[in-house]
Design a protein around this motif. Sequence first.
Motif, PDB file in Angstrom:
ATOM      1  N   ARG A   1     -35.754  31.381  11.897  1.00 55.03           N
ATOM      2  CA  ARG A   1     -36.870  31.016  11.022  1.00 55.03           C
ATOM      3  C   ARG A   1     -37.517  29.743  11.541  1.00 55.03           C
ATOM      4  O   ARG A   1     -36.846  28.732  11.743  1.00 55.03           O
ATOM      5  CB  ARG A   1     -36.353  30.820   9.593  1.00 55.03           C
ATOM      6  CG  ARG A   1     -37.420  30.615   8.541  1.00 55.03           C
ATOM      7  CD  ARG A   1     -36.790  30.700   7.151  1.00 55.03           C
ATOM      8  NE  ARG A   1     -35.744  29.706   6.948  1.00 55.03           N
ATOM      9  CZ  ARG A   1     -34.803  29.782   6.001  1.00 55.03           C
ATOM     10  NH1 ARG A   1     -34.773  30.833   5.200  1.00 55.03           N
ATOM     11  NH2 ARG A   1     -33.898  28.832   5.867  1.00 55.03           N
TER      12      ARG A   1
ATOM     13  N   GLU B   1     -43.729  35.106  16.241  1.00 58.43           N
ATOM     14  CA  GLU B   1     -44.702  35.891  15.495  1.00 58.43           C
ATOM     15  C   GLU B   1     -44.457  35.716  14.001  1.00 58.43           C
ATOM     16  O   GLU B   1     -43.336  35.878  13.521  1.00 58.43           O
ATOM     17  CB  GLU B   1     -44.597  37.391  15.854  1.00 58.43           C
ATOM     18  CG  GLU B   1     -45.042  37.745  17.268  1.00 58.43           C
ATOM     19  CD  GLU B   1     -46.548  37.609  17.472  1.00 58.43           C
ATOM     20  OE1 GLU B   1     -47.278  37.604  16.460  1.00 58.43           O
ATOM     21  OE2 GLU B   1     -46.978  37.528  18.632  1.00 58.43           O
ATOM     22  N   ASN B   2     -45.525  35.353  13.283  1.00 54.69           N
ATOM     23  CA  ASN B   2     -45.469  35.256  11.816  1.00 54.69           C
ATOM     24  C   ASN B   2     -44.316  34.381  11.316  1.00 54.69           C
ATOM     25  O   ASN B   2     -43.600  34.736  10.374  1.00 54.69           O
ATOM     26  CB  ASN B   2     -45.358  36.655  11.205  1.00 54.69           C
ATOM     27  CG  ASN B   2     -46.535  37.540  11.575  1.00 54.69           C
ATOM     28  OD1 ASN B   2     -47.681  37.089  11.632  1.00 54.69           O
ATOM     29  ND2 ASN B   2     -46.269  38.810  11.844  1.00 54.69           N
ATOM     30  N   GLY B   3     -44.136  33.252  11.987  1.00 56.90           N
ATOM     31  CA  GLY B   3     -43.130  32.298  11.531  1.00 56.90           C
ATOM     32  C   GLY B   3     -41.695  32.638  11.904  1.00 56.90           C
ATOM     33  O   GLY B   3     -40.758  31.991  11.432  1.00 56.90           O
TER      34      GLY B   3
ATOM     35  N   GLN C   1     -39.086  42.478  17.068  1.00 57.15           N
ATOM     36  CA  GLN C   1     -40.106  42.079  16.106  1.00 57.15           C
ATOM     37  C   GLN C   1     -40.570  43.261  15.249  1.00 57.15           C
ATOM     38  O   GLN C   1     -40.689  43.143  14.019  1.00 57.15           O
ATOM     39  CB  GLN C   1     -41.314  41.482  16.836  1.00 57.15           C
ATOM     40  CG  GLN C   1     -42.453  41.085  15.916  1.00 57.15           C
ATOM     41  CD  GLN C   1     -43.808  41.137  16.593  1.00 57.15           C
ATOM     42  OE1 GLN C   1     -43.879  41.230  17.825  1.00 57.15           O
ATOM     43  NE2 GLN C   1     -44.868  41.076  15.818  1.00 57.15           N
TER      44      GLN C   1
ATOM     45  N   GLU D   1     -40.079  43.384  11.171  1.00 53.82           N
ATOM     46  CA  GLU D   1     -41.199  43.383  10.247  1.00 53.82           C
ATOM     47  C   GLU D   1     -41.213  44.589   9.309  1.00 53.82           C
ATOM     48  O   GLU D   1     -42.029  44.663   8.395  1.00 53.82           O
ATOM     49  CB  GLU D   1     -42.518  43.288  11.022  1.00 53.82           C
ATOM     50  CG  GLU D   1     -42.669  41.932  11.702  1.00 53.82           C
ATOM     51  CD  GLU D   1     -44.021  41.727  12.356  1.00 53.82           C
ATOM     52  OE1 GLU D   1     -44.758  42.733  12.522  1.00 53.82           O
ATOM     53  OE2 GLU D   1     -44.341  40.567  12.697  1.00 53.82           O
TER      54      GLU D   1
ATOM     55  N   SER E   1     -39.855  41.051   3.712  1.00 50.68           N
ATOM     56  CA  SER E   1     -40.087  39.685   4.201  1.00 50.68           C
ATOM     57  C   SER E   1     -39.548  38.620   3.247  1.00 50.68           C
ATOM     58  O   SER E   1     -39.243  37.498   3.671  1.00 50.68           O
ATOM     59  CB  SER E   1     -41.587  39.455   4.432  1.00 50.68           C
ATOM     60  OG  SER E   1     -42.314  39.649   3.229  1.00 50.68           O
TER      61      SER E   1
END
Length: 222
Positions: A9, A71-73, A97, A101, A105
């Motif tokens: 994270r 990607e996306n945090g 990834q 995803e 989330s």
Amino acid sequence: MVKVTIIGRLSDGMPLAQGPRSHVVHEENNDVLTTYKKQAEFILKEISLRALPSSKMTILVDHHCFNYMVENGICYLTLCESSYPRKLAFHYLQDLQQEFERLDSSLVDRITKPYTFIKLDTIIGNIRKQYVDTRTQANLSKLNAHRQKDLDIATEELSLITERRRRVDMMERMMEAHISTSPIWESKRLEIIALKWTPITILLVVASVLLWTGFILQDDFR
């Protein structure tokens, strides 16, 4: 081959999962794997502190390289032998990834302890199996696709990154030591000084202005 994988994270640099270790224990000394893991955690923390690019990068260490993408945090990071195709390593990270995803989330924000996203361990293990042999038809197809396009990704030595962090930490410690040994910088001390001397300073300035004005007026009436 892929030896270490960590999904972390970015907001706080916490590693969420690392995948099963059994597949590499017999190939590497446990102490060596522990060192690799600590290096991976260090890199993850540096990315979270914005000391490293929050996109893609390759970091060289000994005869291996860390490859990561953000990607996306979420940071997807893996350690491979230097001979392992970098293009294939990033395909591996992209597959991670895509699978990640698909998960809820909101689960990510609930993790409070490192490596406790157990469901990810299984996903990492299953995807890693597909990338052990670089000569499979699927992997050869990935390597040959858009072959004329080289990966435009920054590369740096891990030793340079650790040295940079060491210098930053040293400067921070020196600044903290200077502040702690200088009583005048203590907030309570500054408050006392301000309360005591500010009114006196204002009175002195006003008196000086009035005195100076009086002299000018006397000169004008002579």
